[in-house]
Scaffold this motif. Structure first.
Motif, PDB file in Angstrom:
ATOM      1  N   SER A   1       4.400  -3.198   5.020  1.00  0.00           N
ATOM      2  CA  SER A   1       4.678  -3.045   6.455  1.00  0.00           C
ATOM      3  C   SER A   1       5.321  -4.284   7.068  1.00  0.00           C
ATOM      4  CB  SER A   1       3.385  -2.698   7.201  1.00  0.00           C
ATOM      5  OG  SER A   1       2.417  -3.712   7.026  1.00  0.00           O
TER       6      SER A   1
ATOM      7  N   THR B   1       0.798  -7.435  -1.775  1.00  0.00           N
ATOM      8  CA  THR B   1       0.186  -7.765  -0.475  1.00  0.00           C
ATOM      9  C   THR B   1      -1.330  -7.880  -0.647  1.00  0.00           C
ATOM     10  OG1 THR B   1      -0.185  -5.457   0.133  1.00  0.00           O
ATOM     11  CG2 THR B   1       1.932  -6.432   0.782  1.00  0.00           C
TER      12      THR B   1
ATOM     13  N   THR C   1      -2.978 -16.097   2.989  1.00  0.00           N
ATOM     14  CA  THR C   1      -4.069 -16.520   2.111  1.00  0.00           C
ATOM     15  C   THR C   1      -3.613 -16.581   0.665  1.00  0.00           C
ATOM     16  OG1 THR C   1      -4.902 -14.381   2.863  1.00  0.00           O
ATOM     17  CG2 THR C   1      -6.445 -16.166   2.851  1.00  0.00           C
TER      18      THR C   1
ATOM     19  N   ARG D   1       0.800  -1.212   0.000  1.00  0.00           N
ATOM     20  CA  ARG D   1       0.000   0.000   0.000  1.00  0.00           C
ATOM     21  C   ARG D   1       0.840   1.272   0.000  1.00  0.00           C
ATOM     22  NH1 ARG D   1      -5.177  -0.482   3.540  1.00  0.00           N
ATOM     23  NH2 ARG D   1      -3.583  -0.913   5.073  1.00  0.00           N
TER      24      ARG D   1
ATOM     25  N   GLN E   1       0.930 -11.944   8.505  1.00  0.00           N
ATOM     26  CA  GLN E   1       0.275 -12.741   7.470  1.00  0.00           C
ATOM     27  C   GLN E   1       0.959 -12.577   6.112  1.00  0.00           C
ATOM     28  OE1 GLN E   1      -1.417 -10.617   9.448  1.00  0.00           O
ATOM     29  NE2 GLN E   1      -3.005 -11.775  10.535  1.00  0.00           N
ATOM     30  N   HIS E   2       1.696 -11.500   5.927  1.00  0.00           N
ATOM     31  CA  HIS E   2       2.506 -11.381   4.713  1.00  0.00           C
ATOM     32  C   HIS E   2       3.816 -12.136   4.913  1.00  0.00           C
ATOM     33  CE1 HIS E   2       3.702  -9.719   0.868  1.00  0.00           C
ATOM     34  NE2 HIS E   2       4.881  -9.462   1.390  1.00  0.00           N
TER      35      HIS E   2
ATOM     36  N   ASP F   1      11.829   6.922   1.009  1.00  0.00           N
ATOM     37  CA  ASP F   1      10.649   7.033   0.158  1.00  0.00           C
ATOM     38  C   ASP F   1      10.856   6.236  -1.122  1.00  0.00           C
ATOM     39  OD1 ASP F   1       8.518   7.739  -1.390  1.00  0.00           O
ATOM     40  OD2 ASP F   1       8.894   9.909  -1.328  1.00  0.00           O
ATOM     41  N   LEU F   2       9.998   5.240  -1.318  1.00  0.00           N
ATOM     42  CA  LEU F   2      10.159   4.383  -2.494  1.00  0.00           C
ATOM     43  C   LEU F   2      10.022   5.158  -3.799  1.00  0.00           C
ATOM     44  CD1 LEU F   2       7.161   3.595  -3.932  1.00  0.00           C
ATOM     45  CD2 LEU F   2       6.923   2.405  -1.772  1.00  0.00           C
TER      46      LEU F   2
ATOM     47  N   ASN G   1      11.004   1.078   3.050  1.00  0.00           N
ATOM     48  CA  ASN G   1       9.814   1.569   3.752  1.00  0.00           C
ATOM     49  C   ASN G   1      10.168   2.890   4.416  1.00  0.00           C
ATOM     50  OD1 ASN G   1       7.664   1.903   5.778  1.00  0.00           O
ATOM     51  ND2 ASN G   1       7.124  -0.200   5.239  1.00  0.00           N
TER      52      ASN G   1
ATOM     53  N   GLN H   1      -0.556 -12.454  -5.148  1.00  0.00           N
ATOM     54  CA  GLN H   1      -0.526 -12.199  -3.698  1.00  0.00           C
ATOM     55  C   GLN H   1       0.347 -13.195  -2.942  1.00  0.00           C
ATOM     56  OE1 GLN H   1      -4.241 -11.349  -1.679  1.00  0.00           O
ATOM     57  NE2 GLN H   1      -3.551 -12.531   0.076  1.00  0.00           N
ATOM     58  N   VAL H   2       1.186 -12.638  -2.093  1.00  0.00           N
ATOM     59  CA  VAL H   2       2.039 -13.458  -1.230  1.00  0.00           C
ATOM     60  C   VAL H   2       1.525 -13.352   0.199  1.00  0.00           C
ATOM     61  CG1 VAL H   2       4.341 -13.521  -0.183  1.00  0.00           C
ATOM     62  CG2 VAL H   2       4.103 -13.335  -2.663  1.00  0.00           C
TER      63      VAL H   2
ATOM     64  N   ASP I   1      -8.246  -4.455   6.249  1.00  0.00           N
ATOM     65  CA  ASP I   1      -7.654  -3.109   6.212  1.00  0.00           C
ATOM     66  C   ASP I   1      -7.729  -2.477   4.828  1.00  0.00           C
ATOM     67  OD1 ASP I   1      -5.734  -4.648   4.970  1.00  0.00           O
ATOM     68  OD2 ASP I   1      -4.040  -3.819   6.077  1.00  0.00           O
TER      69      ASP I   1
HETATM   70  C1  LIG Z   1      -6.583 -13.918   8.053  1.00  0.00           C
HETATM   71  C2  LIG Z   1      -5.718 -12.923   7.353  1.00  0.00           C
HETATM   72  C3  LIG Z   1      -5.054 -13.304   6.208  1.00  0.00           C
HETATM   73  C4  LIG Z   1      -4.212 -12.398   5.560  1.00  0.00           C
HETATM   74  N1  LIG Z   1      -3.543 -12.818   4.444  1.00  0.00           N
HETATM   75  C5  LIG Z   1      -2.651 -11.985   3.874  1.00  0.00           C
HETATM   76  C6  LIG Z   1      -1.864 -12.405   2.754  1.00  0.00           C
HETATM   77  O1  LIG Z   1      -1.993 -13.520   2.241  1.00  0.00           O
HETATM   78  N2  LIG Z   1      -0.969 -11.542   2.253  1.00  0.00           N
HETATM   79  C7  LIG Z   1      -0.794 -10.281   2.750  1.00  0.00           C
HETATM   80  O2  LIG Z   1       0.056  -9.537   2.240  1.00  0.00           O
HETATM   81  N3  LIG Z   1      -1.536  -9.850   3.792  1.00  0.00           N
HETATM   82  C8  LIG Z   1      -2.461 -10.659   4.353  1.00  0.00           C
HETATM   83  N4  LIG Z   1      -3.215 -10.203   5.393  1.00  0.00           N
HETATM   84  C9  LIG Z   1      -3.189  -8.761   5.710  1.00  0.00           C
HETATM   85  C10 LIG Z   1      -2.009  -8.310   6.536  1.00  0.00           C
HETATM   86  O3  LIG Z   1      -2.308  -8.478   7.892  1.00  0.00           O
HETATM   87  C11 LIG Z   1      -1.723  -6.820   6.282  1.00  0.00           C
HETATM   88  O4  LIG Z   1      -2.899  -6.086   6.551  1.00  0.00           O
HETATM   89  C12 LIG Z   1      -1.256  -6.518   4.858  1.00  0.00           C
HETATM   90  O5  LIG Z   1      -0.197  -7.403   4.509  1.00  0.00           O
HETATM   91  C13 LIG Z   1      -0.795  -5.101   4.765  1.00  0.00           C
HETATM   92  O6  LIG Z   1      -0.420  -4.782   3.446  1.00  0.00           O
HETATM   93  P1  LIG Z   1       0.631  -3.623   3.139  1.00  0.00           P
HETATM   94  O7  LIG Z   1       1.923  -3.926   3.798  1.00  0.00           O
HETATM   95  O8  LIG Z   1       0.609  -3.427   1.667  1.00  0.00           O
HETATM   96  O9  LIG Z   1      -0.082  -2.342   3.743  1.00  0.00           O
HETATM   97  P2  LIG Z   1       0.246  -1.498   5.065  1.00  0.00           P
HETATM   98  O10 LIG Z   1       0.254  -2.365   6.255  1.00  0.00           O
HETATM   99  O11 LIG Z   1      -0.687  -0.356   5.040  1.00  0.00           O
HETATM  100  O12 LIG Z   1       1.736  -0.986   4.856  1.00  0.00           O
HETATM  101  C14 LIG Z   1       2.102  -0.002   3.936  1.00  0.00           C
HETATM  102  C15 LIG Z   1       3.544   0.378   4.261  1.00  0.00           C
HETATM  103  O13 LIG Z   1       4.026   1.265   3.264  1.00  0.00           O
HETATM  104  C16 LIG Z   1       4.878   2.222   3.906  1.00  0.00           C
HETATM  105  N5  LIG Z   1       4.937   3.403   3.037  1.00  0.00           N
HETATM  106  C17 LIG Z   1       3.962   4.326   2.842  1.00  0.00           C
HETATM  107  N6  LIG Z   1       4.388   5.272   1.959  1.00  0.00           N
HETATM  108  C18 LIG Z   1       5.643   4.924   1.591  1.00  0.00           C
HETATM  109  C19 LIG Z   1       6.611   5.508   0.723  1.00  0.00           C
HETATM  110  N7  LIG Z   1       6.350   6.614   0.025  1.00  0.00           N
HETATM  111  N8  LIG Z   1       7.812   4.884   0.607  1.00  0.00           N
HETATM  112  C20 LIG Z   1       8.093   3.751   1.305  1.00  0.00           C
HETATM  113  N9  LIG Z   1       7.216   3.163   2.147  1.00  0.00           N
HETATM  114  C21 LIG Z   1       5.995   3.740   2.283  1.00  0.00           C
HETATM  115  C22 LIG Z   1       4.238   2.471   5.242  1.00  0.00           C
HETATM  116  O14 LIG Z   1       5.202   2.945   6.167  1.00  0.00           O
HETATM  117  C23 LIG Z   1       3.703   1.083   5.605  1.00  0.00           C
HETATM  118  O15 LIG Z   1       4.628   0.354   6.397  1.00  0.00           O
HETATM  119  C24 LIG Z   1      -4.056 -11.082   6.069  1.00  0.00           C
HETATM  120  C25 LIG Z   1      -4.726 -10.715   7.227  1.00  0.00           C
HETATM  121  C26 LIG Z   1      -5.555 -11.612   7.869  1.00  0.00           C
HETATM  122  C27 LIG Z   1      -6.254 -11.198   9.116  1.00  0.00           C
END
Ligand SMILES: Cc1cc2nc3c(=O)[nH]c(=O)nc-3n(C[C@H](O)[C@H](O)[C@H](O)COP(=O)(O)OP(=O)(O)OC[C@H]3O[C@@H](n4cnc5c(N)ncnc54)[C@H](O)[C@@H]3O)c2cc1C
Ligand SMILES: Nc1ncnc2c1ncn2[C@@H]1O[C@H](COP(=O)(O)O)[C@@H](O)[C@H]1O
Lengths: 300, 259
Positions: free
Chosen positions: A246, A213, A231, A188, A250-251, A283-284, A265, A227-228, B179
């Protein structure tokens, strides 16, 4: 789970299968250590919804005096396990990676706080309920096949309230990321779907595949097949570059066996830095274009 | 439409989370914050309220008294009211005991919809809703990435290991959101100022008619027996981008013979 339960030598192992058209699975379950496999096969149980399955397992636990109920982690299993705990007034331990028997007393091993501490957990009464990380145990076939019995489930009214309207099974297309040697993954932190181009450009420069993610797959930024995680797919490439991810547990469970992990990050407290071989706080949007350009320059 | 949102105070993201070896419980001595995943649930409740044109959003939590600070963040976002079940006797509650207390608090509110966040960032359980739904005898849909209301029922789309499910349930119902469902709003200055004067109720176990012996450590059915360190990780390096990060990554990959 069946093989693990059988290996404990802590009593007879019972397998439970609930669904529609599932009778064929019973024989298979029996060969992994279940002395008895109970099957509830009914068209009303076809949709993979948790609440009818809580009824089914609760009924068996009561009728057969079952002391311990173990689940392998899945979206469905987690909800059954938790609802069952409330129904049976039973303790539930989760994120378990192992189970041992100490004279019939079971001890679970829980990986907690983003895998920063291992906790030995117990149950103070029966029935006990445990939810295990996927892939925690290897299946072993047993010579003696168990017996199969069918049972009828009495469904509670509230268990019938939710209904499955549609189930879309994901189609796989193109080469699977599971075979890739290099993976560049986006989360994200990319900010918007169009920015996946940054990840794709870097993947191309590294000769790798693109992963994502759940947060961005759910949001429609990238396909489900990429998706990694828990799930999604489990991958173990030589190099995994996580961009704007992040590092939720689960990731992590889907990519932690990558040989080398590089994370970019902007949040210095992001959990991903706990297990990245090289963590880059920044910043990516600044870093990725430069990195891709540097790699391209190096090649030519 | 009355919506209750279950929210939890967790250690602030900047804190190093640890289990106290003495109490064998999570060390909550540092700064606390609203569980980030619960902000998605609050946001969704506010959107549903706006879409239906009327109603109430009440945040419900079990935790120590200081958790009111975190509940105020939800009020600042726009929730109408906060209810905190706060009782020494509830400390050390496991999933079973926590679900008992929350179900009682929710029973008292009689909401049309109960929302949960995706997971607590300290427990990573992602399970509590199903136990609460069972006690309330309500349908439950978890991991919902898209939620639509349609008169007396709701429809949730959620991801599984096999693709996407679309599940419908009649109200009253329990829904846990993913989320990805929305981008939580930041509280406005006006919202922050206004939060202080919104109703904030603290309830004891006795207020809810919950037997002290059925919650807390005594009412829990799980226990922590011991703590140990995970196997050590290999070397990890962390650098801060000063403009040269790309070059440093290239150097790292070269050193590892990955390019
Ligand atoms: C039962 C269950 C199963 C799940 N299965 C999976 C699964 O298979 N795979 C999975 O991935 N998740 C899974 N999840 C979800 C998981 O818990 C997280 O919610 C999800 O992985 C978060 O995705 P994210 O890291 O993309 O987003 P976020 O947690 O929102 O992280 C985004 C990150 O980007 C960083 N960022 C923002 N802007 C910038 C920038 N400009 N430069 C650099 N960094 C930046 C932020 O600091 C933050 O750390 C599952 C959850 C549950 C409850
Ligand atoms: N003590 C609590 N009080 C109120 N809600 C909670 C509490 N703990 C967890 N929750 C809710 O349950 C969700 C899932 O929590 P968990 O199962 O602990 O990961 C959270 O996102 C919250 O919505």
């Amino acid at each position: 789970m069946l093989s693990k339960a059988a290996s404990l030598g802590a009593g007879d192992v019972t397998g439970v299968i609930v669904g529609s058209g599932v009778e064929g699975l019973a024989a298979q379950a029996a060969t992994y250590g279940a002395a008895t496999v109970y099957v509830a096969d009914d068209s009303s149980l076809e949709a993979p919804l948790p609440q009818p399955r809580i009824d089914a397992v609760a009924q068996l636990v009561a009728d057969k005096g079952i002391e311990t109920v173990l689940f392998g982690q899945s979206i469905l299993a987690a909800d059954i396990a938790s609802g069952l705990a409330a129904r049976l007034d039973a303790g539930l331990n989760w994120q378990l990676t192992d189970l041992t028997s100490d004279g019939g007393n079971l001890i679970g091993r829980q990986s907690a706080l983003g895998d920063s501490v291992l906790v030995d957990v117990g149950w103070t009464s029966t029935p006990r309920i445990g939810l295990f990380r996927a892939g925690a145990f290897d299946p072993t076939e047993q010579p003696a096949a168990g017996t199969v019995e069918t049972f009828e489930v009495q469904l509670q009214e509230h268990s019938l309230a939710a209904e499955m309207v549609e189930q879309a099974h994901a189609e796989e297309s193109g080469p699977s990321i599971e075979d890739a040697d290099v993976i560049v993954a986006g989360g994200r932190g990319l900010g918007e779907p169009e920015k996946f181009a940054l990840v794709e450009d870097l993947a191309r420069a590294l000769g790798g595949a693109v992963a994502a993610t759940r947060a961005v797959v759910d949001a429609g930024w990238y396909p489900y097949s990429a998706q990694v995680g828990q799930t999604g797919k489990s991958v173990s490439p030589a190099l995994y570059v996580a961009c704007g991810i992040s590092g939720a547990i689960q990731h992590k469970v889907g990519m932690q066996s990558s040989k080398t992990i590089v994370a970019i990050n902007k949040d210095p407290n992001a959990p991903i830095f706990e297990f990245a071989d090289l963590g880059v706080v920044g910043d990516l949007h600044q870093i990725l274009p430069k990195l891709t350009a540097a790699l391209q320059a190096r090649k030519s | 439409m009355k919506i209750a949102v279950c929210v939890k105070e967790v250690p602030d993201a900047t804190a190093h989370k640890r289990i106290d070896p003495g109490t064998k419980r999570l060390d909550r001595s540092g700064e606390g914050a609203l569980n980030a995943f619960d902000a998605n649930a609050v946001e969704e409740a506010l959107r549903l309220k706006a879409a239906t044109g009327d109603g109430e959003v009440v945040v419900v939590s079990m935790g120590p008294e200081r958790a009111l600070n975190s509940l105020r963040k939800a009020l600042a976002m726009g929730a109408d009211r906060a209810v905190l079940v706060c009782d020494e006797g509830a400390a050390g509650s496991d999933l079973l005991a926590t679900s008992r207390v929350l179900a009682k608090a929710l029973d008292r509110e009689q909401p049309d919809l109960v929302l949960f966040g995706q997971q607590s960032s300290d427990s990573d359980g992602a399970v509590l809703w199903a136990a609460v739904a069972e006690r309330l005898r309500r349908p439950v849909i978890s991991q919902v990435a898209e939620l639509t209301l349609d008169g007396g029922s709701l429809t949730g789309k959620r991801q599984t290991e096999f693709g996407y499910d679309v599940i419908r349930a009649p109200l009253p119902a329990v829904v846990a959101v993913a989320d990805s469902i929305n981008e939580p709003r930041y509280p406005s200055l006006k919202g922050i100022m206004g939060a202080k004067s919104k109703p904030q109720e603290t309830l004891s176990l006795a207020d809810l008619g919950v037997e002290a012996s059925s919650v807390g450590a005594e009412g829990s059915r799980t226990e922590v027996l011991g703590l140990s360190d995970p196997p050590p990780r290999g070397d990890t390096r962390k650098i801060e981008d000063d403009g040269s990060a790309a070059d440093q990554i290239v150097a790292f990959l070269t050193e590892k013979r990955l390019i």
